[in-house]
Motif scaffolding. Structure first.
Motif, PDB file in Angstrom:
ATOM      1  N   LEU A 199      -0.182  -1.200  -6.933  1.00  8.06           N
ATOM      2  CA  LEU A 199       0.993  -0.786  -6.175  1.00  8.06           C
ATOM      3  C   LEU A 199       2.252  -1.466  -6.707  1.00  8.06           C
ATOM      4  O   LEU A 199       3.307  -0.852  -6.800  1.00  8.06           O
ATOM      5  N   PRO A 226       6.977  -2.395  -3.449  1.00  9.30           N
ATOM      6  CA  PRO A 226       7.753  -1.167  -3.265  1.00  9.30           C
ATOM      7  C   PRO A 226       7.290  -0.366  -2.051  1.00  9.30           C
ATOM      8  O   PRO A 226       6.144  -0.474  -1.614  1.00  9.30           O
ATOM      9  N   SER A 227       8.206   0.432  -1.507  1.00 12.25           N
ATOM     10  CA  SER A 227       7.851   1.311  -0.390  1.00 12.25           C
ATOM     11  C   SER A 227       7.158   2.541  -0.945  1.00 12.25           C
ATOM     12  O   SER A 227       7.779   3.589  -1.122  1.00 12.25           O
ATOM     13  N   ASP A 228       5.922   2.400  -1.229  1.00 16.09           N
ATOM     14  CA  ASP A 228       5.185   3.517  -1.808  1.00 16.09           C
ATOM     15  C   ASP A 228       3.712   3.274  -1.568  1.00 16.09           C
ATOM     16  O   ASP A 228       3.349   2.290  -0.927  1.00 16.09           O
ATOM     17  N   GLU A 229       2.896   4.162  -2.054  1.00 14.46           N
ATOM     18  CA  GLU A 229       1.471   3.995  -1.810  1.00 14.46           C
ATOM     19  C   GLU A 229       0.683   4.188  -3.094  1.00 14.46           C
ATOM     20  O   GLU A 229       1.086   4.942  -3.975  1.00 14.46           O
ATOM     21  N   ALA A 230      -0.411   3.477  -3.194  1.00 13.19           N
ATOM     22  CA  ALA A 230      -1.235   3.573  -4.395  1.00 13.19           C
ATOM     23  C   ALA A 230      -2.676   3.307  -4.024  1.00 13.19           C
ATOM     24  O   ALA A 230      -2.972   2.692  -3.003  1.00 13.19           O
ATOM     25  N   VAL A 284      -0.511   1.101   1.436  1.00 14.89           N
ATOM     26  CA  VAL A 284       0.825   1.624   1.663  1.00 14.89           C
ATOM     27  C   VAL A 284       1.741   0.423   1.876  1.00 14.89           C
ATOM     28  O   VAL A 284       1.536  -0.362   2.806  1.00 14.89           O
ATOM     29  N   GLY A 285       2.726   0.277   0.998  1.00 15.37           N
ATOM     30  CA  GLY A 285       3.679  -0.811   1.153  1.00 15.37           C
ATOM     31  C   GLY A 285       4.939  -0.300   1.820  1.00 15.37           C
ATOM     32  O   GLY A 285       5.289   0.870   1.695  1.00 15.37           O
ATOM     33  N   ASP A 286       5.622  -1.173   2.559  1.00 14.40           N
ATOM     34  CA  ASP A 286       6.877  -0.741   3.171  1.00 14.40           C
ATOM     35  C   ASP A 286       8.015  -1.689   2.810  1.00 14.40           C
ATOM     36  O   ASP A 286       8.969  -1.819   3.560  1.00 14.40           O
ATOM     37  N   GLY A 287       7.895  -2.375   1.680  1.00 12.95           N
ATOM     38  CA  GLY A 287       8.973  -3.248   1.259  1.00 12.95           C
ATOM     39  C   GLY A 287       8.819  -4.669   1.734  1.00 12.95           C
ATOM     40  O   GLY A 287       9.418  -5.577   1.185  1.00 12.95           O
ATOM     41  N   TYR A 297       1.614  -1.870   5.038  1.00 13.00           N
ATOM     42  CA  TYR A 297       1.797  -0.969   6.177  1.00 13.00           C
ATOM     43  C   TYR A 297       0.469  -0.345   6.565  1.00 13.00           C
ATOM     44  O   TYR A 297       0.219  -0.087   7.738  1.00 13.00           O
ATOM     45  N   ARG A 298      -0.365  -0.131   5.577  1.00 12.96           N
ATOM     46  CA  ARG A 298      -1.696   0.404   5.838  1.00 12.96           C
ATOM     47  C   ARG A 298      -2.588  -0.090   4.718  1.00 12.96           C
ATOM     48  O   ARG A 298      -2.215  -0.036   3.548  1.00 12.96           O
TER      49      ARG A 298
END
Lengths: 406, 192, 165
Positions: free
Chosen positions: A98, A335-339, A355-358, A363-364
C-alpha cells in the motif's frame, strides 16, 4: 444460549428415520481447537456434515481498525498461531504494498528465512497432529521436538517463542545475530535426518495409508471451484504457488520446486506437506549461505521505520525523523487508497486487503484466511465416508480456528 | 506418654490425607481454544514433560477430570460451552486460567471476547503471559498443588469461602439482545 | 498483460466500467447490476478462474466517500500470476447484490461472512445466515457505527458459582 443450528434440520428434506445426528465439537480433541460439526450418520457413514464455526470469533478485523500498522502485527501473531512469522510477513507485506516501499535485500532474505522456518513448523504440527489423530503418537512427538528447535531459533531472534511480532513496516524488529544464524545452521544440519525418520515412519505405514488413501478426494476442478489455495490445491493438481507465480520478497533468487500431487486425497495432502518441507530446507540453505550484508531496514527518507539509534544520536535528520515517527499526529504516512498483498503462507494464500485513510491506523484490515476457505470444502470432502475419516480429513486440511474465525 | 507406633505407620489429619491424594492426582481437562493451547501441548510434549509433576493425564471428557485448564480466549459463542463443561466436572474441581486472554481478555477488548472467564466461572489460579511459557504453566500447577494441600478439606469447605463463591469483579456492562437483565444473582444458599 | 487485455475488453463490453491502477494492481469499478456478468465474463473468457476473496468496506467515515459500502472481489489467474480487483458500490436502504455462488461454490461462506459482518444481502444465495456470530446477534459489527467494545453482548450471560452443578 441453545446449541442448535438454525437451518440444519430444514436443509435436508430427505431425512429418514434411521439417520441420526451426532454433534462433534466445539470441544473435542480432534478438532484441535474450536470448531463444531453436526454430522448426519447412517450407521457409521456420514451422510451430511454441517459445520458451525465462530466459536473463536474475536473481532480481529475490527481491532485492526483501531491499532496502528505496527501494533496490529501483534494481533496477526494470534491469527494462525502455529506459523505466526508467516502472518507477520503477510501483514507488513500488504502494508508495504500500500505504501509502495521497496525493502532492502537483507530484509527480504531475513523475511524469506523466517517464512520458511514458519512453513516447516506449521507443516510439522499439521502432519504431526494428523498422525496423532490416526494413531501415530511417536510421529507427533518427533515433530514437536523439532518445533521446539524452531522455537529456540525464534527466541534467540526476537525473544518470544511463537508470538514473535518480528516484522515492522519497512523492516524487521532488529537484525539477525550470528548466534541465530548458527542456530539455523545447526537446525539445517540436524533436521533432514529427523524428516527422513518421520517419512520412514508414515509414508509406507499400512495403517496410516489405509486410513488416508482415497479419503476426502478433492478433484482439480472442485479445488478451483471452491477457491482453495496452498497445499490443499497443490495436492489436487493445481500448480499455483505464489512464490513462483508472482515472486515476492527474494523468492526469485532461489532454486526450489513446487510440490504437487494428482490424487487430491488426504494422503496426497500429507505427502505434499512432507515434500514442501524438503523444498523449504533447500531455500533456507541457499538463503543462509547468501545472506546479503548491508542495512536491514529502509532508510530514513522513506519515513516508515524508526531510524537506527546511531543515526538518532549523531545526525539531526535522524533525530527529527525519530521524533516525527513517534509523535501522535505524524507517524507513518499511508496514502488514502487500498491495496491487496498476499504471501504463500504454509496453509495457502494469506492476504490482507488494507484500506488506508492517510492516518497511521488502517481504515479496514481485511484478512483473506486460507483456513476459512478450506474448511468450507469439508462437507463436500466427508460426504460418504465413515465417522473415523472425519479426523483424518480435518487433520489433512489443517484448520486453525483462530484463523478460521478471526 | 507417647503411644508406641511401628515405623511404617504415620499419623495425619484426614483432611490433609485427602488433600495429599488429590493434589498428586490432578487430571487436567485441556479447554484449549487458541494460541495458549499450543503451549499447553508443548508442556505435555517431550521437552517439558508435565508427567514429572503428576498432572499429565489429559482427559478430554469432563467427567473424568478435576482440573480445567482454560487456555486461550473465550468468546461469547463459546462461553455457554465452557460453562456446561465446567458443570459436567465433578467436585472437587479446580480451574486454571492460562494466559492473558482467558484471565482478562488480553489485547482483544472487542465486542465478541469475554473479558476474563472469572466473571462467569470460578477460577483458582491465573497464569500471566501471552502466551505463558510452559515453565509458567508448570509453576501454576505446582502452586495449585500447594494450595490444595494447604487449604483443602475432605468436605470441600474451602470452596464455601465468600471470595471463592463470587465472581471476582464488578459486572458493569449491561446486557442487551432484547432480554431482561440476566445478571440477577440467585440468593446465596448455605450448603449442608 | 492478461490483466490489461481483460480490462480493455471489459470497458469495451460493459459501458460505465471505470478502471485504474495502483501499485501495479489493476482495479475496475462496475455497476452493481452488472457485477455478476462482469465476473462471469472475466472467469469464462479471460482465465480469471480463481476467486480469491470477497470482502466489503464500510466508507461511512471515509473522507470524500460518496457511497457507503464498497464490495471488493479479488480474482486471479491460475498460472501467470495475474490479478484483478473488481469493486462496486452499494448504499444503505437496501444493500443488495446478486450472489456469485453459481460461479464459484467457494463464494458461499465468503458471502455469508459479508452478510454477517456488514449486512449486505446476496440475492440467490442458497443459505444466507450468520456464520461467525451467534444467531441471536442483532448487529453487523464491522459497520463503522458499531463500537469496538460492542453493546454489551459479550457479557450477557449468567455467572456460575461454586457448588452449582
Amino acid at each position: 444460549m441453545p446449541l442448535t443450528i438454525a437451518s440444519a434440520e430444514s436443509a435436508h428434506q430427505d431425512e429418514r428415520d434411521y439417520l441420526w445426528t451426532l454433534n462433534f465439537g466445539p470441544q473435542h480433541p480432534a478438532t484441535h481447537t474450536t470448531l463444531r460439526l453436526v454430522l448426519k450418520l447412517d450407521g457409521e457413514r456420514v451422510v451430511d456434515a454441517v459445520p458451525d464455526i465462530g466459536y473463536l470469533h474475536s473481532g480481529f478485523e475490527k481491532i485492526g481498525e483501531h491499532l496502528d500498522y505496527n501494533q496490529y502485527v501483534t494481533v496477526t501473531d494470534r491469527m494462525n498461531y502455529i506459523s505466526p512469522m508467516a502472518n507477520n510477513v503477510a501483514w507488513h507485506g500488504a502494508v508495504e504494498q500500500l505504501m509502495g516501499i521497496e525493502l532492502t535485500r537483507r530484509c527480504q532474505y531475513i523475511r524469506v528465512i523466517i517464512s520458511e522456518l514458519a512453513r516447516i513448523s506449521d507443516h510439522l504440527l499439521c502432519v504431526g497432529a494428523m498422525g496423532l489423530d490416526t494413531g501415530a503418537f511417536t510421529f507427533f512427538l518427533y515433530g514437536f521436538y523439532q518445533r521446539e528447535r524452531i522455537y529456540d531459533i525464534f527466541e534467540s531472534l526476537c525473544g518470544a517463542r511463537f508470538t514473535n511480532s518480528y516484522t515492522r513496516v519497512g523492516g524487521v524488529m532488529h537484525d539477525m545475530t550470528p548466534l541465530t544464524i548458527q542456530k539455523i545452521r545447526d537446525f539445517l544440519h540436524d533436521f533432514p535426518k529427523t524428516l527422513d525418520d518421520m517419512e520412514r515412519l508414515l509414508n509406507r505405514n499400512r495403517i496410516f495409508v489405509d486410513r488416508t488413501k482415497d479419503v476426502g478426494v478433492l478433484t482439480r476442478d472442485e479445488a478451483i471451484q471452491r477457491c482453495t489455495s496452498g497445499p490443499i490445491a497443490r495436492a489436487s493438481g493445481v500448480t499455483r504457488d505464489l512464490r513462483k507465480d508472482e515472486p515476492y520478497l527474494a523468492y526469485a533468487d532461489f532454486d526450489f520446486r513446487v510440490c504437487c500431487a494428482q490424487a487430491g486425497d488426504c494422503f496426497a495432502r500429507y505427502y505434499v506437506r512432507m515434500a514442501e518441507m524438503h523444498e523449504s530446507l533447500k531455500i533456507l540453505q541457499q538463503a543462509i549461505e547468501n545472506l546479503p550484508a548491508g542495512p536491514v531496514n529502509v532508510g530514513i527518507d522513506e519515513r516508515a521505520h524508526l531510524p537506527d539509534k546511531s543515526q538518532v544520536y549523531q545526525t539531526i535528520e535522524g533525530t527529527i525523523t525519530h521524533f516525527e515517527m513517534v509523535m501522535n499526529n505524524r507517524g507513518i504516512k499511508v496514502p488514502s487508497d487500498e491495496a491487496y498483498g498476499a504471501v504463500e503462507a504454509p496453509n495457502g494464500e494469506l492476504g490482507f486487503y488494507v484500506v488506508g485513510d492517510g492516518s497511521d491506523v488502517a481504515y479496514r484490515a481485511r484478512c483473506r484466511p486460507p483456513s476459512f476457505i478450506h474448511f468450507a470444502t469439508f462437507p463436500h470432502l466427508i460426504r460418504g465416508h465413515t465417522l473415523s475419516d472425519v479426523v483424518a480429513v480435518l487433520g489433512s486440511l489443517n484448520i486453525i480456528a483462530a484463523e478460521l474465525d478471526r | 506418654m507417647a503411644i508406641e507406633l511401628p515405623d511404617n505407620v504415620m499419623v495425619s489429619k484426614l483432611d490433609q490425607l485427602a488433600s495429599w491424594c488429590r493434589k498428586n492426582s490432578l487430571w487436567p481437562m485441556p479447554f484449549a481454544t487458541a494460541c495458549c493451547g499450543i503451549e499447553l501441548m508443548a508442556t505435555g510434549a517431550s521437552r517439558h514433560d508435565l508427567a514429572r509433576f503428576g498432572a499429565e493425564v489429559f482427559r478430554f471428557s469432563p467427567r473424568q477430570c478435576d482440573l480445567m485448564i482454560v487456555a486461550g480466549r473465550v468468546v461469547m459463542k463459546m462461553l455457554p460451552v465452557l460453562q456446561r463443561i465446567w458443570q459436567q466436572m465433578h467436585e472437587p474441581k479446580w480451574c486454571i486460567s492460562m494466559g492473558a486472554c482467558a484471565s482478562t481478555g488480553g489485547v482483544f477488548d472487542t465486542y465478541a471476547v469475554v473479558q476474563g472467564i472469572d466473571r462467569f466461572i470460578p477460577v483458582d489460579m491465573y497464569v500471566p503471559g501471552c502466551p505463558p511459557r510452559p515453565e509458567q504453566l508448570i509453576q501454576a500447577i505446582i502452586d495449585l498443588q500447594d494450595k490444595i494441600q494447604n487449604e483443602g478439606t475432605i468436605l470441600g469447605q474451602e470452596f464455601d469461602m465468600a471470595s471463592r463463591q463470587q465472581p471476582k469483579r464488578a459486572l458493569v456492562e449491561l446486557p442487551v439482545l432484547g432480554q431482561s437483565p440476566t445478571f440477577v444473582r440467585p440468593p446465596l444458599e448455605v450448603r449442608r | 498483460m492478461i490483466t490489461g487485455r481483460a480490462v480493455d475488453a471489459l470497458t469495451a463490453r460493459f459501458p460505465g466500467v471505470q478502471s485504474d491502477e495502483f501499485r501495479g494492481q489493476a482495479r475496475v469499478v462496475v455497476h452493481p447490476d452488472s457485477l455478476h456478468d462482469v465476473l462471469a465474463f472475466l472467469r469464462d473468457e479471460h482465465q480469471f478462474q480463481l476467486l480469491i476473496d470477497i470482502t466489503c468496506v464500510d466508507y461511512l467515515h471515509y473522507r470524500d466517500a460518496t457511497d457507503r459500502y464498497g464490495l471488493v472481489y479479488l480474482l486471479a489467474t491460475l498460472e501467470q500470476g495475474a490479478r484483478v480487483t473488481v469493486r462496486t458500490w452499494l448504499n444503505d436502504p437496501d444493500p443488495v447484490i446478486a450472489t456469485v455462488t453459481d460461479l464459484w461454490s467457494g463464494a458461499d461462506w465468503l458471502e455469508r461472512e459479508v452478510w454477517d459482518m456488514f449486512g449486505i444481502v446476496f440475492v440467490g444465495h442458497p443459505d444466507l445466515r450468520r456464520i461467525l456470530l451467534p444467531d441471536q446477534f442483532t448487529s453487523h459489527p464491522l459497520r463503522k457505527d458499531y463500537p469496538l467494545q460492542g453493546r454489551g453482548e459479550r457479557h450477557n450471560f449468567t455467572a456460575i458459582r461454586r457448588g452449582e452443578a
